[in-house]
Design an enzyme around this catalytic site. Structure first.
Site, mmCIF file in Angstrom:
data_model
loop_
_atom_site.group_PDB
_atom_site.id
_atom_site.type_symbol
_atom_site.label_atom_id
_atom_site.label_comp_id
_atom_site.label_asym_id
_atom_site.label_seq_id
_atom_site.Cartn_x
_atom_site.Cartn_y
_atom_site.Cartn_z
ATOM 1 N N LYS A 49 0.841 -1.206 0.000
ATOM 2 C CA LYS A 49 0.000 0.000 0.000
ATOM 3 C C LYS A 49 0.874 1.253 0.000
ATOM 4 O O LYS A 49 0.597 2.204 -0.727
ATOM 5 C CB LYS A 49 -0.957 -0.020 1.206
ATOM 6 C CG LYS A 49 -2.067 -1.052 1.015
ATOM 7 C CD LYS A 49 -2.905 -1.308 2.261
ATOM 8 C CE LYS A 49 -3.823 -2.516 2.009
ATOM 9 N NZ LYS A 49 -4.601 -2.936 3.146
ATOM 10 N N GLN A 93 -5.150 -1.836 9.196
ATOM 11 C CA GLN A 93 -4.919 -3.150 8.597
ATOM 12 C C GLN A 93 -5.517 -4.246 9.484
ATOM 13 O O GLN A 93 -5.287 -4.274 10.691
ATOM 14 C CB GLN A 93 -3.401 -3.371 8.401
ATOM 15 C CG GLN A 93 -3.042 -4.616 7.639
ATOM 16 C CD GLN A 93 -3.528 -4.619 6.193
ATOM 17 O OE1 GLN A 93 -3.669 -3.585 5.553
ATOM 18 N NE2 GLN A 93 -3.814 -5.802 5.670
ATOM 19 N N ASP A 116 -11.399 2.140 3.090
ATOM 20 C CA ASP A 116 -11.612 0.688 2.965
ATOM 21 C C ASP A 116 -13.077 0.369 2.653
ATOM 22 O O ASP A 116 -13.396 -0.732 2.197
ATOM 23 C CB ASP A 116 -11.251 -0.007 4.288
ATOM 24 C CG ASP A 116 -9.932 -0.765 4.230
ATOM 25 O OD1 ASP A 116 -9.552 -1.194 3.125
ATOM 26 O OD2 ASP A 116 -9.310 -0.925 5.285
#
Ligand code: GUN
Length: 279
Positions: A49, A93, A116
């Site tokens: 990322k 995460q 997300d």
């Protein structure tokens, strides 16, 4: 012989579009990435990322917290980032250590920074056709289909897997594209009969090489969201590629199919986040 849907190439197109937007509109974007603990797989994902951010011209703010971080400390950090106007996107995460409630963490992220697409407000917006962030993997599958000129409208779409991150939002997105949608799961009776109806079969059930040609209609489009390492340490998906490829009209490989799209769509969400926050 199926057409191979090249996720690496399509993800590069999406990332290059993001990069051009950042460049031409001189967008100053920051993504905060929080990792709690040092799970090796998470470290690889977070590293990828960061690399993608650097490629696009997005700043990444890496927040690495020790495994022992309490839920309270993590929520406090998220509140700080919610309030910080220089931060446009917040990503925590997953998975988190067991002592931290993931749902609580997801709900604490501001829906305006929820790149997300996991916040209940983002999920709810998707289900009633309102604007909002969409979970990156299913959004990536839609881009793979559209950019491969695969028609979705009116098609019979079967999704295997009902996770909050892939299966359920995938169903909503295919509905939005006017497909007829069936979502199957571990309790589905006669799975083969149902998957054989699919014009577009999307597989996200988390079992290596589970889907063989007996599950697939001749000429179907097969999208494989799974990723596993087999006994020889080679990557494979939920679909037995060599068995299914001869009967499909188009298929995604693993690696190089859906995988690269997830990060590309995350980058797209970060650019969108900047736009929303400027409104
Ligand atoms: N862990 C595995 N996939 C994902 C993802 O897409 N987002 C986050 N936050 N964690 C993950």
């Amino acid at each position: 012989m199926a057409a191979i849907i090249d996720g690496k190439q399509i993800s590069t197109l999406v990332k290059d579009e993001c990069r051009r937007r950042v460049e031409t509109e001189k967008l100053d974007i920051t993504l905060a990435v929080i990792q709690v603990g040092d799970d090796p797989a998470s470290t690889v994902y977070v590293g990828n990322k960061k690399k993608a951010c650097a490629y696009i011209g997005i700043k990444s703010l890496a927040i690495e917290l020790p495994e022992e971080t309490t839920e309270e400390e993590l929520l406090k950090k998220i509140h700080e980032l919610n309030e910080d106007n220089s931060v446009n996107g917040i990503l925590v995460q997953l998975p988190l250590p067991k002592h931290i409630n993931e749902d609580k963490v997801i709900q604490t992220i501001s829906p305006k920074k929820d790149v997300d697409g996991f916040h209940p407000q983002s999920v709810g917006a998707l289900s009633i056709g309102q604007p909002g962030f969409v979970s990156c993997t299913p959004a990536g599958v839609i881009q793979l289909l559209k950019r491969s000129n695969i028609e979705i409208e009116g098609k019979e779409c079967v999704i295997v897997g009902r996770s909050n991150i892939v299966g359920k939002p995938m169903g909503m997105l295919m509905l939005r594209e006017n497909a007829t949608v069936t979502i199957c799961h571990s309790h589905t009776a006669n799975l083969k009969e149902i998957t054989k109806r699919a014009d577009i079969l999307i597989v996200a059930l988390g079992k290596p090489k589970f889907i063989t040609k007996e599950y697939v209609k001749e000429g179907a489009v097969v999208i494989d969201v799974g990723i596993h390492r087999n006994e020889n340490n080679k990557l494979c998906g939920d679909v037995d590629f060599d068995d299914v490829e001869p009967v499909a009209s188009a298929i995604t490989p693993v690696p190089g199919g859906v995988g690269p799209m997830t990060i590309a769509m995350l980058m797209n969400n970060c650019v969108e986040a900047k736009g929303i926050q400027e409104e």
